[in-house]
Design a protein around this motif. Structure first.
Motif, PDB file in Angstrom:
ATOM      1  N   UNK A 218       1.098  -1.177  -0.455  1.00  0.00           N
ATOM      2  CA  UNK A 218      -0.272  -0.058   0.193  1.00  0.00           C
ATOM      3  C   UNK A 218       0.944   1.515   0.018  1.00  0.00           C
ATOM      4  N   UNK A 219       0.830   1.853  -1.134  1.00  0.00           N
ATOM      5  CA  UNK A 219       1.510   3.380  -1.007  1.00  0.00           C
ATOM      6  C   UNK A 219       1.323   4.262  -0.225  1.00  0.00           C
ATOM      7  N   UNK A 220       1.474   4.702   0.966  1.00  0.00           N
ATOM      8  CA  UNK A 220       0.543   5.828   1.429  1.00  0.00           C
ATOM      9  C   UNK A 220       1.424   7.099   1.096  1.00  0.00           C
ATOM     10  N   UNK A 221       0.811   8.220   1.267  1.00  0.00           N
ATOM     11  CA  UNK A 221       1.601  10.159   1.681  1.00  0.00           C
ATOM     12  C   UNK A 221       2.505  10.012   0.612  1.00  0.00           C
ATOM     13  N   UNK A 222       3.206  10.523   0.721  1.00  0.00           N
ATOM     14  CA  UNK A 222       4.114  10.612  -0.323  1.00  0.00           C
ATOM     15  C   UNK A 222       4.843   9.279  -1.086  1.00  0.00           C
TER      16      UNK A 222
ATOM     17  N   UNK B 245      -6.522   6.595  -2.633  1.00  0.00           N
ATOM     18  CA  UNK B 245      -7.107   7.440  -3.103  1.00  0.00           C
ATOM     19  C   UNK B 245      -6.720   9.063  -2.945  1.00  0.00           C
ATOM     20  N   UNK B 246      -7.272   9.380  -2.062  1.00  0.00           N
ATOM     21  CA  UNK B 246      -6.945  10.445  -1.186  1.00  0.00           C
ATOM     22  C   UNK B 246      -5.388  11.154  -1.531  1.00  0.00           C
ATOM     23  N   UNK B 247      -4.332  10.703  -1.122  1.00  0.00           N
ATOM     24  CA  UNK B 247      -2.919  10.856  -1.281  1.00  0.00           C
ATOM     25  C   UNK B 247      -2.682  11.269  -2.480  1.00  0.00           C
ATOM     26  N   UNK B 248      -3.276  10.580  -3.673  1.00  0.00           N
ATOM     27  CA  UNK B 248      -3.280  10.693  -4.941  1.00  0.00           C
ATOM     28  C   UNK B 248      -3.670  11.580  -5.466  1.00  0.00           C
ATOM     29  N   UNK B 249      -4.849  11.955  -4.997  1.00  0.00           N
ATOM     30  CA  UNK B 249      -5.849  13.022  -5.501  1.00  0.00           C
ATOM     31  C   UNK B 249      -5.254  14.923  -5.588  1.00  0.00           C
ATOM     32  N   UNK B 250      -4.613  14.356  -4.025  1.00  0.00           N
ATOM     33  CA  UNK B 250      -4.474  15.444  -3.467  1.00  0.00           C
ATOM     34  C   UNK B 250      -2.722  16.535  -4.545  1.00  0.00           C
ATOM     35  N   UNK B 251      -1.877  15.105  -4.995  1.00  0.00           N
ATOM     36  CA  UNK B 251      -1.064  15.157  -4.756  1.00  0.00           C
ATOM     37  C   UNK B 251      -1.755  14.755  -6.983  1.00  0.00           C
ATOM     38  N   UNK B 252      -2.323  14.818  -7.171  1.00  0.00           N
ATOM     39  CA  UNK B 252      -2.506  14.884  -8.655  1.00  0.00           C
ATOM     40  C   UNK B 252      -1.911  14.391  -9.590  1.00  0.00           C
ATOM     41  N   UNK B 253      -1.766  12.427  -9.355  1.00  0.00           N
ATOM     42  CA  UNK B 253      -0.887  12.007  -9.967  1.00  0.00           C
ATOM     43  C   UNK B 253      -1.563  10.856 -10.160  1.00  0.00           C
ATOM     44  N   UNK B 254      -2.020  10.132 -10.349  1.00  0.00           N
ATOM     45  CA  UNK B 254      -3.222   9.482 -10.958  1.00  0.00           C
ATOM     46  C   UNK B 254      -2.892   8.748 -12.196  1.00  0.00           C
ATOM     47  N   UNK B 255      -2.213   8.884 -13.125  1.00  0.00           N
ATOM     48  CA  UNK B 255      -1.714   8.548 -14.261  1.00  0.00           C
ATOM     49  C   UNK B 255      -0.435   7.948 -14.544  1.00  0.00           C
ATOM     50  N   UNK B 256       0.629   8.330 -13.011  1.00  0.00           N
ATOM     51  CA  UNK B 256       2.022   8.168 -12.935  1.00  0.00           C
ATOM     52  C   UNK B 256       1.854   7.273 -12.154  1.00  0.00           C
ATOM     53  N   UNK B 257       1.078   6.544 -11.690  1.00  0.00           N
ATOM     54  CA  UNK B 257       1.316   4.998 -11.511  1.00  0.00           C
ATOM     55  C   UNK B 257       0.496   4.069 -11.693  1.00  0.00           C
ATOM     56  N   UNK B 258      -0.033   4.022 -13.346  1.00  0.00           N
ATOM     57  CA  UNK B 258      -0.356   2.772 -14.102  1.00  0.00           C
ATOM     58  C   UNK B 258      -1.289   2.250 -13.501  1.00  0.00           C
ATOM     59  N   UNK B 259      -1.781   0.731 -14.224  1.00  0.00           N
ATOM     60  CA  UNK B 259      -3.022   0.581 -14.297  1.00  0.00           C
ATOM     61  C   UNK B 259      -2.241  -0.362 -13.007  1.00  0.00           C
ATOM     62  N   UNK B 260      -1.549  -0.970 -12.567  1.00  0.00           N
ATOM     63  CA  UNK B 260      -1.049  -2.540 -11.887  1.00  0.00           C
ATOM     64  C   UNK B 260      -1.589  -1.674 -10.014  1.00  0.00           C
TER      65      UNK B 260
ATOM     66  N   UNK C  50      -9.838   3.614  -0.514  1.00  0.00           N
ATOM     67  CA  UNK C  50      -9.854   5.070   0.598  1.00  0.00           C
ATOM     68  C   UNK C  50      -9.874   3.907   1.488  1.00  0.00           C
ATOM     69  N   UNK C  51      -9.727   5.117   2.834  1.00  0.00           N
ATOM     70  CA  UNK C  51      -9.600   4.943   4.583  1.00  0.00           C
ATOM     71  C   UNK C  51      -9.857   3.749   4.626  1.00  0.00           C
ATOM     72  N   UNK C  52     -11.632   3.519   4.000  1.00  0.00           N
ATOM     73  CA  UNK C  52     -12.583   2.571   4.342  1.00  0.00           C
ATOM     74  C   UNK C  52     -11.943   1.131   4.129  1.00  0.00           C
ATOM     75  N   UNK C  53     -11.159   1.542   3.019  1.00  0.00           N
ATOM     76  CA  UNK C  53     -10.914   0.016   2.608  1.00  0.00           C
ATOM     77  C   UNK C  53      -9.941  -0.417   3.050  1.00  0.00           C
ATOM     78  N   UNK C  54      -8.472   1.444   2.993  1.00  0.00           N
ATOM     79  CA  UNK C  54      -7.025   0.960   3.817  1.00  0.00           C
ATOM     80  C   UNK C  54      -7.171   0.160   5.449  1.00  0.00           C
ATOM     81  N   UNK C  55      -8.426   0.231   6.398  1.00  0.00           N
ATOM     82  CA  UNK C  55      -8.352   0.196   7.532  1.00  0.00           C
ATOM     83  C   UNK C  55      -9.425  -0.976   7.176  1.00  0.00           C
TER      84      UNK C  55
END
Length: 86
Positions: free
Chosen positions: A26-30, A49-64, A69-74
């Protein structure tokens, strides 16, 4: 095993995850600044998802990478043994 990965300890976290045939990363924060090419070859990779959206980098991570969200993380935290590299 669930590996929480932030950017500062990403390299060693990925090395440990690669040795685990059942690893879930799980990639979190930075840690979400990780590029698709840097990701370890493990069964499952997630990013908060919230960390990705805050940094506006969704395309950088790729399809893998699956965004969660935080509920799923918990849910993942409660159902797996966790190693924290954050």
């Amino acid at each position: 095993m669930l590996y929480l990965i932030d950017i500062h300890h990403r390299k060693i976290g990925f090395e440990y995850a690669k040795m685990d045939p059942e690893a879930k990363v799980v990639l979190i924060q930075d840690g979400v600044f990780t590029t698709a090419a840097e990701l370890p070859d493990v069964p499952e990779v997630f990013a908060v998802k919230e960390d990705v959206e805050r940094r506006a980098i969704a395309k950088r991570l790729g399809d893998k990478v699956k965004l969660i969200d935080y509920d799923e993380l918990v849910d993942l935290l409660m159902s797996n043994k966790v190693i924290n590299f954050a």
